[in-house]
Scaffold this motif. Structure first.
Motif, PDB file in Angstrom:
ATOM      1  N   ARG A 170       0.816  -1.202  -0.154  1.00  0.00           N
ATOM      2  CA  ARG A 170      -0.086  -0.009   0.096  1.00  0.00           C
ATOM      3  C   ARG A 170       0.959   1.166  -0.022  1.00  0.00           C
ATOM      4  NH1 ARG A 170      -5.223  -0.418   2.454  1.00  0.00           N
ATOM      5  NH2 ARG A 170      -4.800   1.450   3.588  1.00  0.00           N
ATOM      6  N   ARG A 323      -0.334   4.656   4.953  1.00  0.00           N
ATOM      7  CA  ARG A 323      -1.481   4.989   4.186  1.00  0.00           C
ATOM      8  C   ARG A 323      -2.880   4.568   4.710  1.00  0.00           C
ATOM      9  NH1 ARG A 323      -0.271   4.992  -2.434  1.00  0.00           N
ATOM     10  NH2 ARG A 323       1.054   6.770  -2.459  1.00  0.00           N
ATOM     11  N   GLU A 325      -6.313   4.586   6.772  1.00  0.00           N
ATOM     12  CA  GLU A 325      -7.846   5.145   6.704  1.00  0.00           C
ATOM     13  C   GLU A 325      -7.885   6.232   7.820  1.00  0.00           C
ATOM     14  OE1 GLU A 325     -10.854   2.157   6.277  1.00  0.00           O
ATOM     15  OE2 GLU A 325      -9.705   1.131   4.548  1.00  0.00           O
ATOM     16  N   THR A 326      -8.380   7.467   7.462  1.00  0.00           N
ATOM     17  CA  THR A 326      -8.654   8.201   8.614  1.00  0.00           C
ATOM     18  C   THR A 326      -9.828   8.097   9.224  1.00  0.00           C
ATOM     19  OG1 THR A 326      -7.022   9.723   7.611  1.00  0.00           O
ATOM     20  CG2 THR A 326      -8.701  10.750   9.135  1.00  0.00           C
ATOM     21  N   VAL A 327     -10.384   7.942  10.263  1.00  0.00           N
ATOM     22  CA  VAL A 327     -11.651   7.962  10.831  1.00  0.00           C
ATOM     23  C   VAL A 327     -11.636   8.854  12.003  1.00  0.00           C
ATOM     24  CG1 VAL A 327     -13.249   6.403  12.219  1.00  0.00           C
ATOM     25  CG2 VAL A 327     -11.756   5.375  10.685  1.00  0.00           C
TER      26      VAL A 327
END
Length: 380
Positions: A170, A323, A325-327
């Motif tokens: 990724r 990389r 995932e933004t939560v």
């Protein structure tokens, strides 16, 4: 509601710490049946936190039962500053808040929880921090019978659970190449992994906190992590959670010496790296500790079938290399209609404080632990 029949729901308010302790078995059954619950909703974590941080007369836990079965919980406490507030148990050292709702009875339990919390909040604003997207508390917010407001809260980083080679792919090609080179050096160093048993937890937590302090010495360690109450809580909670399969404490040893240690909190939906400590001397051996820990935890999460590997709160640069995932967590403010003016005052205070936080972050870009330090200013 009357608890007389097996299908009826009863709603009560727990204010007695002894009753809270006695709920462990029924709480754990409910927790295991809640797919959106995080490890921070376990009885072990919250009850341990209360023993270390709670204050007499402040406990406010809304309980929903179906006959004798516990089917809903909203774990809160009362604080008086800056105004009367009902806030989550767990405080600033807890990364996610949620209510517990039995999935098969959710259509009845959520409205019952909302009514019970509405009664408990007659003199206070409810301030639910760090609600993860998809949490059961979102439905509680939607069904709230009074006034409400939704704000953004902390940023969290998450990775899908994949074979480690897939996680490396990724990354940009140059970054992936560096990671593989670092892992070759790490493997050449001969570091061995040891999963700590329940009986070993007290000794292992002391070691972890010593390494954590050494790792951050001179660079602004989070003050709370050095306090006896935090050590007592982490030891007690981790020991109970290791026993229940809700936590893992792993030591990494070199020539028989512990050079790194990591506490991971576990639920059906995620594996979350909570706190680690590492000997700074590992840098001289070219060992990348963050990569070492992630490879181990990703492998364990994959083997255990947990869908998410969470870095929990914070957007530190090393996390972004992967990389993720933004939560963004949510903050729900709730109040009775009569207390609408008080909710708006609190909302303006919160948003003003967040603007000040953002300004400080922009002014001090090199302060890597700025948010951890500002946690000290959160409502207690």
């Amino acid at each position: 509601m009357s608890p007389g029949s097996a299908g009826a729901l009863s709603v009560t308010l727990c204010r007695d710490p002894r009753q809270f302790a006695a709920l462990e078995e029924s709480w754990n059954r409910l927790f295991r049946g809640c797919p959106t619950a995080t490890p921070f909703q376990s009885h072990a974590w919250l009850h341990s936190w209360w023993l270390s941080y709670g204050k007499d007369g402040r406990l406010r836990i809304v309980l929903v039962r179906r006959g004798d079965e516990l089917v809903g919980v909203a774990p809160l406490m009362l604080v008086h500053r800056p105004m009367p507030l009902l806030v989550p148990l767990g405080g600033p050292i807890t990364d996610y808040f949620d209510v517990l709702v039995a999935e098969e009875h959710a259509a009845q339990v959520v409205p019952a929880l909302a009514r019970g919390l509405h009664r408990a909040a007659r003199g206070a604003v409810v301030d639910l921090r760090e609600v993860r997207p998809g949490a059961a508390a979102e439905e509680l917010y939607r069904q709230w019978p009074g006034v409400s407001s939704r704000l953004a809260d902390s940023t969290c980083m998450e990775l899908p659970t994949l074979p480690f080679d897939e996680l490396v792919k990724r990354m940009p090609a140059s970054g992936a190449q560096r990671v593989r080179a670092k892992l070759r050096k790490t493997d050449a160093a001969g570091i061995e992994e040891h999963e700590v048993t329940e009986q070993e937890v007290p000794r292992a937590v002391r070691t972890l906190l010593r390494l954590h302090e050494k790792q951050w010495r001179g660079r602004g360690v989070t003050p709370e992590h050095l306090r006896p109450r935090f050590a007592e809580h982490l030891t007690r909670a981790t020991r109970r959670m290791v026993r229940a399969g809700e936590s893992r404490l792993t030591e990494f040893r070199l020539d028989g010496k512990v050079v790194a240690a990591n506490v991971t909190l576990l639920s059906s939906g995620l594996s979350g790296g909570y706190l680690y400590g590492a000997d700074p001397d590992l840098r001289t051996r070219k060992v990348d500790v963050a990569t070492l820990l992630l490879r181990y935890e990703a492998g364990r999460a994959l083997a255990e079938g947990r869908p998410v590997v969470s870095f929990l709160r914070g957007n530190e640069p090393y996390k972004n290399h992967w990389r993720p995932e933004t939560v963004v967590n949510q903050r729900f403010l709730l109040a009775t209609t009569a207390l609408a003016p008080l909710l708006r005052v609190h909302e303006s205070q919160v948003t003003g404080r967040e603007r000040a936080v953002d300004a400080l972050r922009d002014a001090l870009p090199a302060a890597r632990d700025w948010r951890a330090r500002l946690n000290e200013l959160r409502v207690r």
